[in-house]
Design a protein around this motif. Structure first.
Motif, PDB file in Angstrom:
ATOM      1  N   THR A 100       0.833  -1.206   0.000  1.00  0.00           N
ATOM      2  CA  THR A 100       0.000   0.000   0.000  1.00  0.00           C
ATOM      3  C   THR A 100       0.865   1.253   0.000  1.00  0.00           C
ATOM      4  N   TYR A 101       1.934   1.218   0.790  1.00  0.00           N
ATOM      5  CA  TYR A 101       2.860   2.352   0.855  1.00  0.00           C
ATOM      6  C   TYR A 101       3.517   2.610  -0.494  1.00  0.00           C
ATOM      7  N   ILE A 102       3.985   1.554  -1.154  1.00  0.00           N
ATOM      8  CA  ILE A 102       4.611   1.696  -2.471  1.00  0.00           C
ATOM      9  C   ILE A 102       3.616   2.286  -3.461  1.00  0.00           C
ATOM     10  N   ALA A 103       2.385   1.817  -3.403  1.00  0.00           N
ATOM     11  CA  ALA A 103       1.351   2.342  -4.300  1.00  0.00           C
ATOM     12  C   ALA A 103       1.144   3.834  -4.078  1.00  0.00           C
ATOM     13  N   ASP A 104       1.143   4.265  -2.826  1.00  0.00           N
ATOM     14  CA  ASP A 104       0.929   5.687  -2.516  1.00  0.00           C
ATOM     15  C   ASP A 104       2.101   6.535  -3.024  1.00  0.00           C
TER      16      ASP A 104
END
Length: 391
Positions: A100-104
Motif C-alpha cells: 500500500t505504501y509503495i502504491a501511494d
C-alpha cells in the motif's frame, strides 16, 4: 501437443474468458517517448499466502524420516525453516502494508513500471499446482492490482526462493505467469535471463536480467535446499549468462546500462564474489547494479560502480544492513538502525541527462510502538544522482 503447451493454452483461454486480469493479449510494457520515466525497484516480498509445513511434522516427523534415509523434498525442507515460520505472521502484514505504501508513493511519483530483484514468493516459490496458482494470485496478482499497479508492467527476476522447486518453479514464473497476467514480464524468450530497453524521448536505457542463483557455489552443496537439477545444470553453464550480458551491453548504444539480479556482490552481510565475471562487465561499461537478497535497502559504491540494494518490500532484517553501521567508505547508505531495518523500496527517475535514485522508507507504526520511525515517509530518506553515461 506437449502437456506444458496444452496447459498454458488452456490457462490463457480460461483467464481471458473470465476477463480479469486480461491475459493472452501480449505483454504490458513501459511507455516510450517520455522525457522522464520513473520506475520502482523492489524485491524480497512474496510472503502472503505461504502455509509452512506444520510444526509437528517439521520438529518430530521429519527427523525420523531423515534418520531412515528417506528423501525429503527440498521444498518441504525449506517450508520447515524455523526462522521463516516464526516471521510469517509479521512478514505477511508487513508485505501488505508496504504494498500500500509503495502504491501511494508511486501514485505521487507517477511510476510507469516496476523492476523486481527476485524472491518473489516465500518460502519455496510457486509451481504449476493448485497451491502455486493460488499463491501467485494472492501474493502478487491481488496484492499489486490497485491504483498505480493496475496497468504497470513488472520486469521480473528470479531469486533463491523462486528456484526451490527447480525447473517446474522456474517454468511457472518465466512461461506460465506471463500468460496468467500480462503485467508479469519475463522477456520474449521466456528464459531466466533476458534483456529489455526503456526508450525515452531522447535517451535509451538497457537492462539485463540474469539468474544469479546459478553462480552461487554454496547452492551446489548436498545440504543446500537450493540444490536441484536446475541449479546443478545452470551452475555448469554460467558462462552462457556472462556471455549474454557481455553481448547485450556491447551491442547496446544506450545512454544507461543496468544489471538486474538477486544476489549482492556488495553487501553488509555477505558478499557473493562468484558474481565477479558479471560485475567486471558492468564496470567496463560504466553500468549500475540493481539487486535484492538482503532484506533492507542500501547504496554501495565500489570500483566506480553503484550498487543499489532494494530488498525491503517484505520482511526487513536489520542484520542484513549491519544494523545501520557502515563497514567502510564504500557504504553510502543503509536503511536500518540498531534496532530494525525499514520496509521500503527505491524509485529510479531516468532522463537523458541523469539518473536519480530515491530511497523511500516506511514509517512502521503499529499498536504500541514504531519499528522504524520516519517523520515524513512520503519523501525520500536518501537519494543519489548519476550523470556519467554508460560506455
Amino acid at each position: 501437443m506437449p502437456t506444458l503447451l496444452r496447459s498454458i493454452l488452456t490457462l490463457s483461454a480460461l483467464t481471458v474468458a473470465y476477463g480479469k486480469p486480461q491475459t493472452g493479449q501480449g505483454p504490458v510494457l513501459a511507455p516510450t517517448g517520455l522525457k522522464k520515466l520513473t520506475v520502482g525497484v523492489l524485491g524480497d516480498f512474496g510472503w502472503t499466502g505461504w502455509e509452512p509445513a506444520n510444526e509437528h511434522f517439521c520438529n518430530n516427523v521429519m527427523p525420523v524420516l531423515q534418520a531412515q534415509n528417506l528423501t525429503i523434498p527440498r521444498s518441504v525442507q525449506n517450508d520447515c525453516d524455523a526462522g521463516d515460520r516464526s516471521y510469517l505472521i509479521n512478514a505477511t502484514a508487513l508485505q501488505e502494508s508496504t504494498a500500500t505504501y509503495i502504491a501511494d508513493v508511486c501514485a505521487n511519483k507517477d511510476c510507469k513500471a516496476f523492476l523486481s530483484v527476485g524472491d518473489n514468493f516465500y518460502d519455496s516459490g510457486v509451481d504449476f499446482t493448485t497451491t502455486g496458482i493460488n499463491r501467485f494470485q494472492e501474493a502478487w496478482v491481488d496484492m499489486y492490482s490497485q491504483g498505480v499497479f493496475e496497468n504497470a508492467p513488472w520486469y521480473q527476476c528470479l531469486g533463491n526462493h523462486d528456484i526451490v522447486y527447480g525447473q517446474s518453479g522456474v517454468d511457472f514464473e518465466t512461461k506460465i505467469a506471463p500468460l496468467y497476467d500480462d503485467r508479469w514480464y519475463f522477456g520474449t524468450q521466456k528464459l531466466p535471463y533476458y534483456t529489455y530497453d526503456f526508450v525515452g524521448a531522447d535517451w535509451t536505457a538497457t537492462f539485463v536480467v540474469v539468474d544469479s542463483d546459478c553462480f552461487i557455489n554454496s547452492y551446489q552443496k548436498d545440504s543446500s535446499v537450493y540444490k536441484n537439477p536446475y541449479t546443478t545444470a545452470c551452475h555448469k553453464t554460467t558462462q552462457t549468462q556472462v556471455d549474454f550480458l557481455a553481448k547485450a551491453f556491447s551491442e547496446s548504444k544506450a545512454d544507461w546500462k543496468f544489471l538486474q539480479l538477486h544476489h549482492g556482490y556488495m553487501s553488509s552481510s555477505g558478499n557473493y564474489t562468484e558474481l565477479d565475471p558479471l560485475i567486471s562487465i558492468v564496470k567496463n561499461h560504466n553500468g549500475i547494479v540493481l539487486n535484492g537478497h538482503d532484506h533492507c535497502t542500501a547504496h554501495y559504491y565500489n570500483n566506480n560502480t553503484n550498487f543499489v540494494l532494494s530488498g525491503g518490500a517484505g520482511y526487513p532484517q536489520a542484520g542484513d544492513c549491519n544494523n545501520g553501521v557502515s563497514l567502510g567508505p564504500f557504504t553510502k547508505f543503509l536503511g536500518a538502525n540498531s534496532q530494525a531495518a525499514a520496509n521500503g523500496f527505491v524509485t529510479l527517475d531516468i532522463t537523458a541527462d541523469e539518473l536519480v535514485f530515491e530511497y523511500y522508507l516506511r514509517d512502521m507504526k503499529f499498536d504500541g510502538g514504531d519499528l522504524f520511525p520516519v517523520k515524513n515517509d512520503m519523501k525520500p530518506q536518501y537519494s543519489f544522482t548519476v550523470s556519467e553515461h554508460a560506455k
